[in-house]
Design an enzyme around this catalytic site. Sequence first.
Site, mmCIF file in Angstrom:
data_model
loop_
_atom_site.group_PDB
_atom_site.id
_atom_site.type_symbol
_atom_site.label_atom_id
_atom_site.label_comp_id
_atom_site.label_asym_id
_atom_site.label_seq_id
_atom_site.Cartn_x
_atom_site.Cartn_y
_atom_site.Cartn_z
ATOM 1 N N SER A 1 -5.634 -14.040 -6.506
ATOM 2 C CA SER A 1 -5.435 -14.664 -5.199
ATOM 3 C C SER A 1 -6.398 -15.840 -5.110
ATOM 4 O O SER A 1 -7.608 -15.667 -5.266
ATOM 5 C CB SER A 1 -5.756 -13.680 -4.071
ATOM 6 O OG SER A 1 -6.091 -14.409 -2.898
ATOM 7 N N MET B 1 2.261 -15.252 4.780
ATOM 8 C CA MET B 1 1.755 -14.579 5.969
ATOM 9 C C MET B 1 1.956 -15.539 7.139
ATOM 10 O O MET B 1 1.011 -16.107 7.696
ATOM 11 C CB MET B 1 0.274 -14.202 5.792
ATOM 12 C CG MET B 1 0.086 -13.076 4.799
ATOM 13 S SD MET B 1 -1.593 -12.906 4.208
ATOM 14 C CE MET B 1 -1.552 -14.068 2.849
ATOM 15 N N HIS C 1 -1.482 -16.118 -7.213
ATOM 16 C CA HIS C 1 -1.017 -15.551 -5.936
ATOM 17 C C HIS C 1 -1.491 -16.477 -4.828
ATOM 18 O O HIS C 1 -2.696 -16.665 -4.622
ATOM 19 C CB HIS C 1 -1.604 -14.143 -5.760
ATOM 20 C CG HIS C 1 -1.204 -13.436 -4.511
ATOM 21 N ND1 HIS C 1 -0.004 -12.784 -4.351
ATOM 22 C CD2 HIS C 1 -1.885 -13.282 -3.339
ATOM 23 C CE1 HIS C 1 0.041 -12.249 -3.139
ATOM 24 N NE2 HIS C 1 -1.078 -12.526 -2.511
ATOM 25 N N GLY D 1 -5.185 -11.436 6.023
ATOM 26 C CA GLY D 1 -5.863 -12.537 6.707
ATOM 27 C C GLY D 1 -7.121 -12.992 6.007
ATOM 28 O O GLY D 1 -7.540 -14.134 6.158
ATOM 29 N N PHE D 2 -7.729 -12.089 5.193
ATOM 30 C CA PHE D 2 -9.011 -12.456 4.597
ATOM 31 C C PHE D 2 -9.192 -11.812 3.220
ATOM 32 O O PHE D 2 -8.667 -10.732 2.960
ATOM 33 C CB PHE D 2 -10.169 -12.017 5.516
ATOM 34 C CG PHE D 2 -10.053 -12.574 6.911
ATOM 35 C CD1 PHE D 2 -9.420 -11.851 7.908
ATOM 36 C CD2 PHE D 2 -10.532 -13.850 7.202
ATOM 37 C CE1 PHE D 2 -9.278 -12.371 9.194
ATOM 38 C CE2 PHE D 2 -10.396 -14.378 8.486
ATOM 39 C CZ PHE D 2 -9.762 -13.641 9.484
ATOM 40 N N GLY D 3 -9.953 -12.472 2.373
ATOM 41 C CA GLY D 3 -10.336 -11.863 1.102
ATOM 42 C C GLY D 3 -11.626 -11.090 1.289
ATOM 43 O O GLY D 3 -12.266 -11.149 2.341
ATOM 44 N N GLY D 4 -12.007 -10.321 0.272
ATOM 45 C CA GLY D 4 -13.290 -9.630 0.279
ATOM 46 C C GLY D 4 -13.382 -8.424 1.196
ATOM 47 O O GLY D 4 -14.480 -7.956 1.510
ATOM 48 N N MET E 1 -1.187 -18.755 4.980
ATOM 49 C CA MET E 1 -1.481 -18.178 6.290
ATOM 50 C C MET E 1 -1.326 -19.252 7.368
ATOM 51 O O MET E 1 -1.788 -20.379 7.198
ATOM 52 C CB MET E 1 -2.916 -17.646 6.330
ATOM 53 C CG MET E 1 -3.190 -16.577 5.284
ATOM 54 S SD MET E 1 -4.889 -15.991 5.398
ATOM 55 C CE MET E 1 -4.939 -14.903 3.981
ATOM 56 N N GLY F 1 -8.653 -5.714 -1.977
ATOM 57 C CA GLY F 1 -9.719 -4.778 -2.337
ATOM 58 C C GLY F 1 -9.626 -4.211 -3.737
ATOM 59 O O GLY F 1 -10.254 -3.192 -4.054
ATOM 60 N N ASP G 1 -1.893 -17.333 -1.150
ATOM 61 C CA ASP G 1 -1.929 -16.707 0.192
ATOM 62 C C ASP G 1 -1.745 -17.755 1.275
ATOM 63 O O ASP G 1 -2.688 -18.432 1.677
ATOM 64 C CB ASP G 1 -3.269 -15.976 0.382
ATOM 65 C CG ASP G 1 -3.286 -14.655 -0.346
ATOM 66 O OD1 ASP G 1 -4.282 -14.348 -1.025
ATOM 67 O OD2 ASP G 1 -2.283 -13.925 -0.228
ATOM 68 N N ASP H 1 -2.225 -5.427 -2.958
ATOM 69 C CA ASP H 1 -2.956 -6.641 -2.596
ATOM 70 C C ASP H 1 -4.075 -6.314 -1.606
ATOM 71 O O ASP H 1 -3.809 -5.949 -0.460
ATOM 72 C CB ASP H 1 -1.964 -7.630 -1.965
ATOM 73 C CG ASP H 1 -2.576 -8.978 -1.668
ATOM 74 O OD1 ASP H 1 -1.865 -9.815 -1.087
ATOM 75 O OD2 ASP H 1 -3.753 -9.183 -1.998
ATOM 76 N N HIS I 1 2.708 -15.580 -1.179
ATOM 77 C CA HIS I 1 2.644 -14.498 -0.187
ATOM 78 C C HIS I 1 2.631 -15.166 1.181
ATOM 79 O O HIS I 1 1.605 -15.701 1.601
ATOM 80 C CB HIS I 1 1.360 -13.675 -0.430
ATOM 81 C CG HIS I 1 1.108 -12.620 0.598
ATOM 82 N ND1 HIS I 1 -0.100 -11.933 0.647
ATOM 83 C CD2 HIS I 1 1.857 -12.148 1.617
ATOM 84 C CE1 HIS I 1 -0.060 -11.061 1.643
ATOM 85 N NE2 HIS I 1 1.115 -11.172 2.252
ATOM 86 N N GLY J 1 -8.540 -11.041 -5.642
ATOM 87 C CA GLY J 1 -9.154 -12.264 -5.123
ATOM 88 C C GLY J 1 -10.634 -12.304 -5.454
ATOM 89 O O GLY J 1 -11.067 -12.816 -6.482
ATOM 90 N N SER J 2 -11.431 -11.667 -4.573
ATOM 91 C CA SER J 2 -12.897 -11.721 -4.745
ATOM 92 C C SER J 2 -13.362 -10.966 -5.986
ATOM 93 O O SER J 2 -14.497 -11.148 -6.431
ATOM 94 C CB SER J 2 -13.582 -11.159 -3.498
ATOM 95 O OG SER J 2 -13.082 -9.853 -3.235
ATOM 96 N N MET K 1 0.200 -3.917 1.058
ATOM 97 C CA MET K 1 -1.118 -4.398 1.455
ATOM 98 C C MET K 1 -2.094 -3.229 1.510
ATOM 99 O O MET K 1 -1.842 -2.224 2.189
ATOM 100 C CB MET K 1 -1.048 -5.083 2.822
ATOM 101 C CG MET K 1 -0.269 -6.393 2.855
ATOM 102 S SD MET K 1 -0.862 -7.620 1.686
ATOM 103 C CE MET K 1 -2.498 -7.950 2.343
#
Length: 224
Positions: free
Chosen positions: A6, A68, A31, A142-145, A35, A181, A33, A179, A66, A201-202, A137
């Site tokens: 991501s 959103m 990927h 809405g957010f990574g990490g 938004m 964590g 994202d 997707d 993706h 992602g992170s 999901m």
Amino acid sequence: MIIAPSILTADLSNLAVSCQEAIDAGINVLHLDVMDGNFVPNMTFGPPVIKSLRNALGDDVHFDAHLMISNAEECYMDYINAGCNHISVHVEATTHLHRLVMAIRDAGATAGVVLNPATPIETITEILPDLDLVLIMSVNPGFGGQSFIASVEGKIRRLKSMIDQQVANGGRPVQIQIDGGIKAHNIAMVGEWGVANCVVGSGLFNKQASVKENLQALKTALEV
Ligand code: DX5
Ligand code: ZN
């Protein structure tokens, strides 16, 4: 296991450089994202940035979008024209899901449906035969990490059974993507649940190590 970076947590001020680092590390899918600040409480990028990225990176890397966004039914073609190979849309944001999935596929892209953590698998029973991918999901979008929501296990296992039954009856195979964590400590576990495609992602783009080192850690975790 497909690992799909991501780019949300990449260096967005040097996006092509970050993506090229991932490609040089052996990645062949990104990927994206997207938004809109309405369907999710964050805003990222749209077709102009994606088109610029496609021009910078060439045609080989697979763009997995993706969406959103609240208006995917109106603007999905903008993403395909910008260079996306795959479009995943949220069941929660789509009124006419069957029409949208068929339109995405008719336009030459593959089609996926995304379920937020609280959305039951049963919402996609009727559309499952027409899908290429289902994205589950494991964080709230809405957010990574964010932290991994482990309670999606049952949902993924039930989805895997539904797909296995569909294939046994002569239907199409559908890829399960997860997707949110995903890290080296849980990527093998979700593979055992039936996941074949992990968005990371992170776990790939961070200050602790390079993309190449982080990718190797994920691959090592899958080998044990
Ligand atoms: C969240 C996005 C995810 C997220 C993944 O809305 O859809 O793709 O960026 O980032 P990590 O792997 O850090 O949870
Ligand atoms: Zn995503």
